[in-house]
Design a protein around this motif. Structure first.
Motif, PDB file in Angstrom:
ATOM      1  N   ASN A   1       0.723  -1.209   0.235  1.00 43.31           N
ATOM      2  CA  ASN A   1      -0.192   0.041   0.395  1.00 43.31           C
ATOM      3  C   ASN A   1       1.434   0.843   0.118  1.00 43.31           C
ATOM      4  O   ASN A   1       1.475   1.502   1.020  1.00 43.31           O
ATOM      5  N   ALA A   2       0.638   1.952  -0.898  1.00 48.10           N
ATOM      6  CA  ALA A   2       1.535   3.468  -1.032  1.00 48.10           C
ATOM      7  C   ALA A   2       0.440   4.793  -0.763  1.00 48.10           C
ATOM      8  O   ALA A   2       1.459   5.671  -1.175  1.00 48.10           O
ATOM      9  N   GLY A   3      -0.333   4.446  -0.081  1.00 47.29           N
ATOM     10  CA  GLY A   3      -1.612   5.114   0.708  1.00 47.29           C
ATOM     11  C   GLY A   3      -2.723   5.214  -0.607  1.00 47.29           C
ATOM     12  O   GLY A   3      -2.757   5.100  -1.536  1.00 47.29           O
ATOM     13  N   ASP A   4      -3.654   4.120   0.294  1.00 49.18           N
ATOM     14  CA  ASP A   4      -5.041   4.926  -0.675  1.00 49.18           C
ATOM     15  C   ASP A   4      -6.488   5.198   0.923  1.00 49.18           C
ATOM     16  O   ASP A   4      -6.203   5.398   1.901  1.00 49.18           O
ATOM     17  N   GLY A   5      -6.402   6.664  -0.239  1.00 42.46           N
ATOM     18  CA  GLY A   5      -7.289   7.908   0.090  1.00 42.46           C
ATOM     19  C   GLY A   5      -7.012   8.390   1.080  1.00 42.46           C
ATOM     20  O   GLY A   5      -5.780   8.804   1.298  1.00 42.46           O
ATOM     21  N   TRP A   6      -7.897   8.341   2.051  1.00 39.49           N
ATOM     22  CA  TRP A   6      -7.676   8.841   3.760  1.00 39.49           C
ATOM     23  C   TRP A   6      -6.498   8.633   4.633  1.00 39.49           C
ATOM     24  O   TRP A   6      -6.662   8.148   5.773  1.00 39.49           O
ATOM     25  N   HIS A   7      -6.734   6.723   4.682  1.00 44.99           N
ATOM     26  CA  HIS A   7      -6.982   5.756   5.429  1.00 44.99           C
ATOM     27  C   HIS A   7      -5.029   5.442   5.606  1.00 44.99           C
ATOM     28  O   HIS A   7      -5.320   5.452   6.668  1.00 44.99           O
ATOM     29  N   GLU A   8      -4.422   5.224   4.394  1.00 44.69           N
ATOM     30  CA  GLU A   8      -2.751   4.688   5.286  1.00 44.69           C
ATOM     31  C   GLU A   8      -1.816   4.726   3.943  1.00 44.69           C
ATOM     32  O   GLU A   8      -2.410   5.009   3.298  1.00 44.69           O
ATOM     33  N   HIS A   9      -0.656   5.092   4.920  1.00 48.22           N
ATOM     34  CA  HIS A   9       0.763   5.440   4.106  1.00 48.22           C
ATOM     35  C   HIS A   9       1.432   4.445   4.836  1.00 48.22           C
ATOM     36  O   HIS A   9       1.999   4.881   5.480  1.00 48.22           O
TER      37      HIS A   9
ATOM     38  N   VAL B   1       0.095  18.190  13.397  1.00 47.83           N
ATOM     39  CA  VAL B   1      -0.183  19.289  13.189  1.00 47.83           C
ATOM     40  C   VAL B   1      -1.204  19.064  12.022  1.00 47.83           C
ATOM     41  O   VAL B   1       0.030  19.238  11.165  1.00 47.83           O
ATOM     42  N   GLY B   2      -1.955  19.561  12.030  1.00 53.22           N
ATOM     43  CA  GLY B   2      -2.332  19.959  10.515  1.00 53.22           C
ATOM     44  C   GLY B   2      -3.839  19.342  10.180  1.00 53.22           C
ATOM     45  O   GLY B   2      -5.141  18.488  10.807  1.00 53.22           O
ATOM     46  N   ASP B   3      -3.583  18.693   9.245  1.00 56.59           N
ATOM     47  CA  ASP B   3      -5.024  18.330   8.250  1.00 56.59           C
ATOM     48  C   ASP B   3      -5.176  16.756   8.619  1.00 56.59           C
ATOM     49  O   ASP B   3      -4.798  16.043   7.155  1.00 56.59           O
ATOM     50  N   VAL B   4      -5.980  16.839   9.914  1.00 53.91           N
ATOM     51  CA  VAL B   4      -5.208  15.097  10.491  1.00 53.91           C
ATOM     52  C   VAL B   4      -6.787  14.120   9.705  1.00 53.91           C
ATOM     53  O   VAL B   4      -6.563  13.206   8.822  1.00 53.91           O
ATOM     54  N   LYS B   5      -8.051  15.114   9.390  1.00 54.53           N
ATOM     55  CA  LYS B   5      -9.086  14.295   8.116  1.00 54.53           C
ATOM     56  C   LYS B   5      -8.680  13.731   7.269  1.00 54.53           C
ATOM     57  O   LYS B   5      -8.634  12.949   7.089  1.00 54.53           O
ATOM     58  N   HIS B   6      -7.705  14.547   6.350  1.00 52.50           N
ATOM     59  CA  HIS B   6      -7.711  13.938   5.167  1.00 52.50           C
ATOM     60  C   HIS B   6      -6.045  13.202   5.253  1.00 52.50           C
ATOM     61  O   HIS B   6      -6.016  12.547   4.305  1.00 52.50           O
ATOM     62  N   SER B   7      -5.999  13.184   6.643  1.00 55.86           N
ATOM     63  CA  SER B   7      -4.213  12.344   6.597  1.00 55.86           C
ATOM     64  C   SER B   7      -3.774  10.997   6.397  1.00 55.86           C
ATOM     65  O   SER B   7      -4.236  10.700   7.286  1.00 55.86           O
ATOM     66  N   ARG B   8      -4.188  10.288   5.345  1.00 48.46           N
ATOM     67  CA  ARG B   8      -3.445   8.735   5.270  1.00 48.46           C
ATOM     68  C   ARG B   8      -2.316   9.058   6.193  1.00 48.46           C
ATOM     69  O   ARG B   8      -1.700   8.145   7.098  1.00 48.46           O
ATOM     70  N   VAL B   9      -1.070  10.190   6.102  1.00 48.00           N
ATOM     71  CA  VAL B   9      -0.021   9.687   6.940  1.00 48.00           C
ATOM     72  C   VAL B   9       0.252   9.857   8.315  1.00 48.00           C
ATOM     73  O   VAL B   9       0.339   9.041   8.826  1.00 48.00           O
ATOM     74  N   ALA B  10      -0.929  10.353   8.916  1.00 46.61           N
ATOM     75  CA  ALA B  10      -1.694  10.534  10.114  1.00 46.61           C
ATOM     76  C   ALA B  10      -1.945   9.034  10.532  1.00 46.61           C
ATOM     77  O   ALA B  10      -1.227   8.546  11.827  1.00 46.61           O
ATOM     78  N   ARG B  11      -2.736   8.656  10.094  1.00 48.00           N
ATOM     79  CA  ARG B  11      -3.548   7.411  10.737  1.00 48.00           C
ATOM     80  C   ARG B  11      -1.929   6.440  10.962  1.00 48.00           C
ATOM     81  O   ARG B  11      -2.057   5.528  11.962  1.00 48.00           O
ATOM     82  N   SER B  12      -0.846   6.137   9.781  1.00 43.96           N
ATOM     83  CA  SER B  12      -0.107   5.224   9.792  1.00 43.96           C
ATOM     84  C   SER B  12       0.923   5.655  10.779  1.00 43.96           C
ATOM     85  O   SER B  12       0.852   4.861  11.654  1.00 43.96           O
ATOM     86  N   ASP B  13       1.368   6.974  11.032  1.00 41.67           N
ATOM     87  CA  ASP B  13       2.001   7.347  11.808  1.00 41.67           C
ATOM     88  C   ASP B  13       1.140   7.208  13.344  1.00 41.67           C
ATOM     89  O   ASP B  13       1.726   6.746  13.990  1.00 41.67           O
TER      90      ASP B  13
ATOM     91  N   LEU C   1       4.563  17.902  10.959  1.00 39.17           N
ATOM     92  CA  LEU C   1       4.061  19.054   9.901  1.00 39.17           C
ATOM     93  C   LEU C   1       2.285  18.122   8.705  1.00 39.17           C
ATOM     94  O   LEU C   1       3.270  17.198   8.164  1.00 39.17           O
ATOM     95  N   LEU C   2       1.314  18.656   8.017  1.00 41.59           N
ATOM     96  CA  LEU C   2       0.947  18.002   7.098  1.00 41.59           C
ATOM     97  C   LEU C   2       0.231  18.659   6.390  1.00 41.59           C
ATOM     98  O   LEU C   2      -0.150  19.591   6.768  1.00 41.59           O
ATOM     99  N   ARG C   3       0.705  17.833   5.214  1.00 36.12           N
ATOM    100  CA  ARG C   3      -0.055  19.490   4.133  1.00 36.12           C
ATOM    101  C   ARG C   3      -1.357  19.372   4.060  1.00 36.12           C
ATOM    102  O   ARG C   3      -2.569  18.425   4.759  1.00 36.12           O
ATOM    103  N   MET C   4      -2.068  20.505   3.890  1.00 40.93           N
ATOM    104  CA  MET C   4      -3.618  20.474   3.552  1.00 40.93           C
ATOM    105  C   MET C   4      -3.706  20.527   2.271  1.00 40.93           C
ATOM    106  O   MET C   4      -2.976  20.303   1.761  1.00 40.93           O
ATOM    107  N   GLN C   5      -4.814  19.292   2.419  1.00 42.84           N
ATOM    108  CA  GLN C   5      -5.007  18.218   1.385  1.00 42.84           C
ATOM    109  C   GLN C   5      -6.297  18.888   0.789  1.00 42.84           C
ATOM    110  O   GLN C   5      -7.369  18.467   1.049  1.00 42.84           O
ATOM    111  N   VAL C   6      -5.837  19.964  -0.039  1.00 39.39           N
ATOM    112  CA  VAL C   6      -7.250  21.227  -0.528  1.00 39.39           C
ATOM    113  C   VAL C   6      -8.058  19.996  -1.399  1.00 39.39           C
ATOM    114  O   VAL C   6      -9.297  20.211  -2.020  1.00 39.39           O
ATOM    115  N   GLU C   7      -6.750  19.114  -2.048  1.00 42.56           N
ATOM    116  CA  GLU C   7      -8.020  18.747  -3.519  1.00 42.56           C
ATOM    117  C   GLU C   7      -9.052  17.379  -2.322  1.00 42.56           C
ATOM    118  O   GLU C   7      -9.737  17.059  -3.809  1.00 42.56           O
TER     119      GLU C   7
END
Ligand code: NCD
Length: 313
Positions: A124-132, A164-176, A223-229
């Motif tokens: 898994n190299a990143g699936d939606g907001w889920h995991e990375h 810090v930041g856009d946790v809601k849309h962040s797969r990086v945050a969930r895996s971290d 820091l997390l990127r603001m996932q504007v997309e």
């Protein structure tokens, strides 16, 4: 291990094993000719349905440094544009004889689906907001590397990490969060309420809305990127206001201890979640994260395809 879909597949012992193996691949990466024959004859394909710079190139160089053959699938130039389904695409790729498929997709769960369809190993190299998961592994490796450089034991026990930041849309945050807490770190999430996911109450984290109060206490700030997309509604009054309250500005970075690490998975929005100067500060590990990413992915591919992965012969 057959696939790497989630950090939960590894558990603390599995994470430690990847980190240990990564040491030897960092050593390989520093050689004059950074290449070993370990995966000669194996084929690794990247199947990326979403944009990527670092992750795709990182997996590709990892596979090449292990002497695997690589194939690259990019949606914009493929028959997906002629309406081919994910399943048909995956089965077509598998029919060409591949040993590992590295998948990125905008929908959560796709790598699990792919793993059910194919015999090849799936990463898994990143699936939606889920995991990375490989991002979390490289983040943990980078933190440990810095702790060891300072003469510490490299233990995560009691380490305080703010995400810090856009946790809601962040797969990086969930895996971290999964990886860091498995290793014994304490995670604090700092974000406006609109950028926190529902159900956060059951996560093993502390939540704060006051970055200034959190910064003096942290060993690591990520820091997390603001996932504007990924934002289809107005979650913030304005980016300027976000930066004023939640950005790691130059002034705010002064609240950090001299030993604190500043991390960002990239791609950065300089001037939004992190000030340009802070990204280039000696406390920043951002470039090291990218370099370690290749070695971590070598370790993952080795675990899945190298000797000892009998399931794949
Ligand atoms: C992240 C991703 O795509 O999940 N980038 C990365 O892989 N290093 C984070 C992001 O897009 O902000």
């Amino acid at each position: 291990m057959r696939d790497l879909l989630s950090i939960s597949d590894l558990g603390a012992d599995g994470i430690e094993e990847v980190l240990r193996l990564t040491d030897s691949f960092v050593e390989v990466s520093e050689r004059r000719i950074p290449k070993v024959p370990t995966l000669r004859g194996k084929t690794v394909v990247s199947l990326f349905y979403e944009d990527s710079t670092r992750t795709r190139l990182s997996f590709e160089s990892a596979a090449k440094r292990l002497s695997a053959d690589t194939m690259n699938f990019s949606v914009s130039t493929s028959s997906v544009n002629k309406g081919e389904s994910l399943r048909d695409t995956v089965l077509t790729i598998e029919a060409m004889g591949v040993d590992a498929i590295v998948v990125r997709h905008a929908s959560a769960g796709v790598p699990w689906q792919v793993a059910q369809w194919v015999g090849a190993a799936v990463v898994n190299a990143g699936d939606g907001w889920h995991e990375h998961p490989t991002q979390a592994l490289l983040d943990c490796y980078t933190i440990r590397e810095r702790l060891l450089e300072r003469g510490g034991s490299g233990s995560f026990d009691g380490l305080v990490v703010a995400i810090v930041g856009d946790v809601k849309h962040s797969r990086v945050a969930r895996s971290d969060i999964l990886a860091l807490t498995a290793l014994g770190a304490e995670v604090t999430l700092v974000a406006p309420p609109t950028l926190l996911p529902p159900g956060i109450g059951s996560w093993p984290v502390v939540v704060s809305h006051d970055l200034d109060a959190v910064l003096p206490k942290v060993d690591v700030v990520m820091l997390l990127r603001m996932q504007v997309e990924r934002q289809d509604e107005a979650l913030l009054p304005s980016m300027r206001e976000y930066t004023a309250t939640y950005g790691l500005t130059r002034d705010r970075a002064r609240l950090l201890g001299g030993e604190a690490l500043v991390m960002h998975p990239g791609p950065m929005n300089r001037g939004v979640e992190i000030a340009a100067d802070v990204a280039d500060d000696p406390r920043s590990t951002i470039v090291r994260q990218v370099a370690n990413g290749v070695a971590v992915r070598m370790a993952v591919l080795f675990l899945l395809l190298g000797s000892g992965s009998e399931a794949h012969g």
